[in-house]
Design a protein around this motif. Sequence first.
Motif, mmCIF file in Angstrom:
data_model
loop_
_atom_site.group_PDB
_atom_site.id
_atom_site.type_symbol
_atom_site.label_atom_id
_atom_site.label_comp_id
_atom_site.label_asym_id
_atom_site.label_seq_id
_atom_site.Cartn_x
_atom_site.Cartn_y
_atom_site.Cartn_z
ATOM 1 N N LEU A 245 40.368 46.449 46.543
ATOM 2 C CA LEU A 245 39.678 47.424 45.696
ATOM 3 C C LEU A 245 39.243 46.819 44.363
ATOM 4 O O LEU A 245 38.756 47.539 43.494
ATOM 5 C CB LEU A 245 40.595 48.627 45.433
ATOM 6 C CG LEU A 245 41.030 49.423 46.671
ATOM 7 C CD1 LEU A 245 42.006 50.511 46.277
ATOM 8 C CD2 LEU A 245 39.819 50.025 47.388
ATOM 9 N N GLN A 246 39.413 45.505 44.202
ATOM 10 C CA GLN A 246 39.123 44.855 42.924
ATOM 11 C C GLN A 246 38.069 43.766 43.100
ATOM 12 O O GLN A 246 38.089 43.022 44.082
ATOM 13 C CB GLN A 246 40.412 44.250 42.356
ATOM 14 C CG GLN A 246 40.267 43.685 40.953
ATOM 15 C CD GLN A 246 41.561 43.046 40.483
ATOM 16 O OE1 GLN A 246 41.903 41.939 40.907
ATOM 17 N NE2 GLN A 246 42.284 43.746 39.623
ATOM 18 N N ASP A 247 37.181 43.684 42.138
ATOM 19 C CA ASP A 247 36.179 42.625 42.144
ATOM 20 C C ASP A 247 36.836 41.308 41.752
ATOM 21 O O ASP A 247 37.525 41.232 40.728
ATOM 22 C CB ASP A 247 35.053 42.967 41.164
ATOM 23 C CG ASP A 247 34.009 41.870 41.107
ATOM 24 O OD1 ASP A 247 33.388 41.587 42.145
ATOM 25 O OD2 ASP A 247 33.847 41.275 40.020
ATOM 26 N N GLY A 248 36.643 40.287 42.567
ATOM 27 C CA GLY A 248 37.328 39.021 42.340
ATOM 28 C C GLY A 248 36.915 38.320 41.065
ATOM 29 O O GLY A 248 37.734 37.653 40.427
ATOM 30 N N LEU A 249 35.664 38.466 40.651
ATOM 31 C CA LEU A 249 35.172 37.748 39.476
ATOM 32 C C LEU A 249 35.552 38.451 38.177
ATOM 33 O O LEU A 249 36.122 37.841 37.269
ATOM 34 C CB LEU A 249 33.644 37.600 39.559
ATOM 35 C CG LEU A 249 32.974 36.944 38.351
ATOM 36 C CD1 LEU A 249 33.431 35.491 38.216
ATOM 37 C CD2 LEU A 249 31.444 37.022 38.469
#
Length: 412
Positions: A245-249
């Motif tokens: 659920l989280q953007d990696g960047l």
Amino acid sequence: MHSLFNKINKQKFPRSFLPISYLLIALIFIFFGIFTVKGLYELGDITKKIYNHPLVVSNASINAALDIVKMHRSIKDALLANSSSEMELALNAVAQSEEDVDRQLNLIQTYIIGEEGKALEKKARQLFENWKPIRENVVKLLKSGNKKEAIAVTKKNGTAYVDKIELEMLALNSYAKENAGALIGDGMEIQSYFEKITLILLIAGVLSIAGIFILFIIAVAAFKFVANAKKSLQKASEKLEEMALQDGLTKIANRRHFDKKLQEEWRRMMRIKKPLSLVFFDVDHFKLYNDTYGHQAGDICLQTIANTAAPLFKRPGDLLARYGGEEFIVILTDTHLEGATALAEKLRHNIYRAEMRHETSPVSKFVTISCGVSSVIPDESTSHQVLLKAADDALYEAKEQGRNKIVSINLN
């Protein structure tokens, strides 16, 4: 990968196997413990017999011989009694002496050791048992008034048996004394043998106790290991869920998280009849930025925008997400169009004040953003997709107006 961890996390350990194994091992240790106690008890009993044999057998045989003499004397007293009461007293003494002889013979039988000694005890016992019918006949004759016949039976048979029994008792006494040294010597050897057995049994007992203790430690460790493994697996699963659920960047919410959250808040705002707003924004001329400064600098730019925007949207229902590429979107719960537009303006201003150089931008020498804002009080007649499309349309209009702008659309 996420689904694999979920499957692993749902697996249950075969709990029935370990307790059954522990129970079987515990039963084995308990068996050895009981065997140890029983062995020690028997060892004590045998040792007692070995050392008590000479004294017990010698004393019992002498006492039995004395009781036999006393018994025979009481028979004679009964034969010479001048009244029935005197005769009864004498016969009672006979019965008491007979019980005493029985008790002494039982002691001898219990403690006698050696084949020869057992044979002597058996012979003495048989003579004594053979004498009892003679005594019963004498008593019967006396009570029926046939005193002369009773005297004749006593002289003919009773005295001979009593003498034989007395001799056997004396023989037992001699056997006990003569063989005391040899028996004690044998006893020392037996004791040495049993000391070794005792040591083995004691070791078995200690191992039994230690084994149960070790088993307990192993069981605790096993359960702790399982608990820690499940805990670690749960943490890994939660971490994967968070990563999903989280953007990696940028480390803010991703598109998937946004879609899920938008549906949840749409239903909640519809239930409480409060406004729901979206702020859709992207970086102006971001392709030119990447071409000028490189993709690594572009990544840093997106991270800076996320870090600059995040402090503005901290309420429990709010969500800042990376929608894709250089596009970002914000969910604002219980927020009217005016409030959402004001926050969008503050966001646009803060991004500009971050002063990220963008020399090739036709808009400004610093990085800027364009924002589209939409707002509605959810009801059954519309959907969250309509709200999202309105924000996207507003963003497109802001770009059409020259970028670094904010366009708002109210759907109510």
